[in-house]
Scaffold this active site. Sequence first.
Site, PDB file in Angstrom:
ATOM      1  N   SER A  71       0.842  -1.195   0.000  1.00 32.55           N
ATOM      2  CA  SER A  71       0.000   0.000   0.000  1.00 32.55           C
ATOM      3  C   SER A  71       0.879   1.248   0.000  1.00 32.55           C
ATOM      4  CB  SER A  71      -0.953  -0.043   1.198  1.00 32.55           C
ATOM      5  OG  SER A  71      -1.989   0.894   1.042  1.00 32.55           O
TER       6      SER A  71
ATOM      7  N   LYS B 220     -20.096  17.873   3.348  1.00 34.17           N
ATOM      8  CA  LYS B 220     -19.105  18.153   4.389  1.00 34.17           C
ATOM      9  C   LYS B 220     -18.850  16.895   5.208  1.00 34.17           C
ATOM     10  CE  LYS B 220     -16.408  20.432   7.141  1.00 34.17           C
ATOM     11  NZ  LYS B 220     -15.057  20.811   6.692  1.00 34.17           N
TER      12      LYS B 220
END
Length: 339
Positions: free
Chosen positions: A168, A220
């Site tokens: 990763s 948001k």
Amino acid sequence: MEFLYEYGLFIAKAVTIVVAILLVVGGIISLASKQKHGKGNLEITSISDRLEEIANHARQLLLTKEQLKQFNKDKKKRVKQENKDSKEIKGQVFVIDFNGSMDAHEVDNLREEVTTVLTIAKPEDQVLVRLESGGGVVHGYGLAASQLQRIRDKNIKLTVAVDKVAASGGYMMACVADQVLAAKFAIIGSIGVIAQLPNFNKLLKKSNIDFEQHTAGEFKRTLTMFGENNDQGREKFREELEDVHQMFKGFVAEHRPELDINKVATGEYWYGSKAKELGLVDTIQTSDDYLLTLNETNKIFSVKYSIKKNIAEKFGFAASVALETALVKVWGKTQTLFR
């Protein structure tokens, strides 16, 4: 009555002593807590000298006096001849160790180590990063990869060696290098993105607990731990993950254009041998073997930056050790306590 008086006096003295100790300790901690961390400590040590010490020690144990004498004699002749024949300037190798955690806080030290190398490295020098990480936060490993990119941008050869794992975010760092080495069973890949979080909304409702969250901006907040999530929020969250994944794929493809990026960017990982077949790494070799090879023609140095602990941290550690020792003495136990 006289006994009670003496006993009371003893208690008063004991309490006074304890209070005095607490005041002193409190003063030290208060003073230390106001201090900022001291400047970091930069260490540059010779790996070549350490390897030579190991070899000399082994020869002293294994060779006879006559053999050792002959070896030293031959070595002097060989070095003299090499210095006479060779006009090539031998470069230096700077070794940086990066053992990354989930939050990638080690990047703070890495940036100092890279800066140090860039201030002294010459074009003929090179950098070896011994990398070990299973990945973590996107912004942290993105910055770590950018630190390694600084080396490439200065046209200094960069090699990343993976002895255990570079997955990763760890592989995001590794792919920046001019060449990637990996041990045969090192874990490589996991070019993917994951995010997960629990949701306690049903539990709160069951307990008759209301949760309110107010935002300005449609997205948001997409998913929440305590509020009731909806399909629109989930879809937006998956969209954001996919955007990050595309950025990750693009980054790897930019640095290793020979890769079939769609084949390797599935979130899977592979061991070293298979990773080489896929083009994720260049050579199956441990960092130890690579360093031994480099040591034949180069001087090798380890570059390490660490932050000094302040007085409060040192005092806390000393107090912990003292408490542990005292408890062991009192209880007659030898195992580690409270860790």
